[in-house]
Scaffold this active site. Sequence first.
Site, PDB file in Angstrom:
ATOM      1  N   CYS A  88      12.667  10.873  -1.193  1.00 20.16           N
ATOM      2  CA  CYS A  88      13.221  10.360  -2.454  1.00 20.16           C
ATOM      3  C   CYS A  88      12.202  10.546  -3.564  1.00 20.16           C
ATOM      4  O   CYS A  88      11.015  10.700  -3.298  1.00 20.16           O
ATOM      5  CB  CYS A  88      13.513   8.860  -2.363  1.00 20.16           C
ATOM      6  SG  CYS A  88      14.798   8.407  -1.216  1.00 20.16           S
ATOM      7  N   GLU A  94      19.352   3.062 -10.154  1.00 19.55           N
ATOM      8  CA  GLU A  94      19.192   4.508 -10.167  1.00 19.55           C
ATOM      9  C   GLU A  94      20.507   5.283 -10.207  1.00 19.55           C
ATOM     10  O   GLU A  94      21.510   4.865  -9.624  1.00 19.55           O
ATOM     11  CB  GLU A  94      18.376   4.950  -8.939  1.00 19.55           C
ATOM     12  CG  GLU A  94      16.988   4.321  -8.974  1.00 19.55           C
ATOM     13  CD  GLU A  94      15.999   4.914  -8.006  1.00 19.55           C
ATOM     14  OE1 GLU A  94      14.797   4.858  -8.321  1.00 19.55           O
ATOM     15  OE2 GLU A  94      16.405   5.433  -6.955  1.00 19.55           O
ATOM     16  N   GLU A 153       5.204  14.941   0.203  1.00 19.30           N
ATOM     17  CA  GLU A 153       5.415  13.894   1.212  1.00 19.30           C
ATOM     18  C   GLU A 153       5.384  14.425   2.632  1.00 19.30           C
ATOM     19  O   GLU A 153       4.878  13.759   3.533  1.00 19.30           O
ATOM     20  CB  GLU A 153       6.758  13.180   0.982  1.00 19.30           C
ATOM     21  CG  GLU A 153       6.746  12.225  -0.158  1.00 19.30           C
ATOM     22  CD  GLU A 153       7.921  11.250  -0.125  1.00 19.30           C
ATOM     23  OE1 GLU A 153       8.644  11.185   0.884  1.00 19.30           O
ATOM     24  OE2 GLU A 153       8.097  10.551  -1.133  1.00 19.30           O
ATOM     25  N   HIS A 169      17.839   4.962 -14.333  1.00 20.02           N
ATOM     26  CA  HIS A 169      17.081   6.200 -14.482  1.00 20.02           C
ATOM     27  C   HIS A 169      17.485   7.197 -13.402  1.00 20.02           C
ATOM     28  O   HIS A 169      18.074   6.842 -12.389  1.00 20.02           O
ATOM     29  CB  HIS A 169      15.576   5.919 -14.414  1.00 20.02           C
ATOM     30  CG  HIS A 169      15.131   5.257 -13.148  1.00 20.02           C
ATOM     31  ND1 HIS A 169      15.294   3.908 -12.920  1.00 20.02           N
ATOM     32  CD2 HIS A 169      14.559   5.765 -12.030  1.00 20.02           C
ATOM     33  CE1 HIS A 169      14.829   3.607 -11.729  1.00 20.02           C
ATOM     34  NE2 HIS A 169      14.381   4.712 -11.154  1.00 20.02           N
TER      35      HIS A 169
END
Length: 195
Positions: free
Chosen positions: A70, A119, A90, A35
């Site tokens: 990320c 990924e 974040e 993904h």
Amino acid sequence: MGSRESHLVELVDTSGVAVGSATVEDAHNAPGRLHRAFSVFLIDGEGRVLLQQRASVKTRFPLRWGNTCCGHPAPGVPPADAAVERLGEELGVGGVPLVEVGVYTYFAEDPVTGRVEREYDHVLLGRLPVGTTFRPDPTEVARLLWVSPEDLQERLVSDPDSYAPWLGGVTSRLVSHLSDSSHPPLLRSEWPGGE
């Protein structure tokens, strides 16, 4: 934390072409599903990059050091757009323009949680405006650390188990970009908010 596991990610083929979607949880259960993801590096005026130590409650590689931020774009959302939003969530940082400096495809299994990362990772770089302050979310980030790319490469060799398994690959994309003479570093006067 649990709600983020139910968010959708974009499944891709090995060329990065979208082929469907799955939840974060499903994509990270073994054997994993390839993904789209993004890994952001923020760089300061001294050429240092910001690392974050992942919070202890993370479902994958908690307390390991990773790049600045990320995440996973929702299906159809450009990685840089999703990354700008994630930097706000974040780290409390907004409005940093990001450029893609490479892609890193990898597989890693967390020996502690059994979850996996499979990924197609877009590596993004942002140059911080002078005077940027951070407000880290403690459910995402345990600590922050500034290091030079060269120091980071040495740390990855000397103590690999302290770092997220993708950090070496995304760092190599960053270093390659920074050393490419066709992509010279911006002068301070060219930075957002620079002088």
